[in-house]
Design an enzyme around this catalytic site. Sequence first.
Site, mmCIF file in Angstrom:
data_model
loop_
_atom_site.group_PDB
_atom_site.id
_atom_site.type_symbol
_atom_site.label_atom_id
_atom_site.label_comp_id
_atom_site.label_asym_id
_atom_site.label_seq_id
_atom_site.Cartn_x
_atom_site.Cartn_y
_atom_site.Cartn_z
ATOM 1 C CG HIS A 226 -0.241 0.031 2.519
ATOM 2 N ND1 HIS A 226 0.284 -1.094 3.117
ATOM 3 C CD2 HIS A 226 0.049 1.064 3.349
ATOM 4 C CE1 HIS A 226 0.852 -0.763 4.257
ATOM 5 N NE2 HIS A 226 0.741 0.547 4.422
ATOM 6 C CG ASP A 228 1.720 4.603 4.750
ATOM 7 O OD1 ASP A 228 1.126 3.517 4.606
ATOM 8 O OD2 ASP A 228 2.761 4.729 5.427
ATOM 9 N NE ARG A 294 6.926 -6.290 11.868
ATOM 10 C CZ ARG A 294 6.558 -5.075 11.447
ATOM 11 N NH1 ARG A 294 5.502 -4.485 11.958
ATOM 12 N NH2 ARG A 294 7.260 -4.466 10.511
#
Length: 315
Positions: A226, A228, A294
């Site tokens: 993507h 942003d 994570r």
Amino acid sequence: MAPQRRGAPKAHEGSGAAERRRPSSMKSVRAPREVWRKWPRATVLGACATLAALLLWGSLGGDDGVTEVLAHRSEVLPGRFIEVPCSEDYDNHRRFEGCSPTKCGRGVTDAVITRDEALRIRSIAEKGLSLGGSDGGASILDLHSGALSVGKHFVNLYRYFGDKIENIFSEEDFQLYRDVRQKVQLAIAQAFGISASLLYLTKPTFFSRINSTEARTAHDEYWHAHVDKVTYGSFDYTSLLYLSDYLDDFGGGRFVFMEEGANKTVEPRAGRVSFFTSGSENLHRVEKVHWGTRYAVTIAFSCNPDHGIADPAFT
Ligand SMILES: O=C(O)CCC(=O)C(=O)O
Ligand SMILES: [Fe+2]
């Protein structure tokens, strides 16, 4: 390469963290042919072939054809900056003199946030996320709006807990969060030659916690490529502060700048800040996390004061 979008996941209440959209055609990036030519034919047979495939799989992360590491997990980078030509994405938005990107690029530094600060910030994330968590592999906590993943949805922590929120987060937590945000803002301003006072923190700015649990909803699908600026609109400069260590705390989960021919990866390490202009010059994705957990914070800045948000505070 601009991503084509389809079926955007629904944004969760109060934050656009899950507003990532899925590209309909993501170019699969393969290892360059040269890699294959290096292997003599004989090794393609039997056990050697298996070993070669395993080695290649390991070196490429097993996910896609990543070819270059921009920031290795074991190096401590004072700062690395790569300038890239700006895309035209900014032309479709109001320009803010002295702030809207004219110099574009990406940087990584391990010298802005200490490991200790990162681990303290992470404990804020752990504390908040322990109150909820997605059924799928990706959970978010947005301390600005209060949005927290719970099951297949989101709740507003502040609405849910009311004044009792002060038993969960402390003033020190919020102070640390503000300090870290400020340091990252200064680092971005310096790298792009702009005044930090022209940058406005924008939404969504949020913690993410990712593990290898299978996705249950589109909100859990963090791995799609993507841009942003396209996904979030208000972003002009994106930053990511990593709160855990690639290969010590989790496997997979590297950040990938997607480019023709040679993708560039950033391997997360606690305290590492990666930042970049938010247009299609910085198309990116996160590899799927294969094991472990994570943690990261996405901290976003806009040049448009109307898109500014306040730091979290007890009201
Ligand atoms: O966590 C990361 O490394 C990247 C997250 C991201 O791309 C985003 O929040 O838009
Ligand atoms: Fe992103």
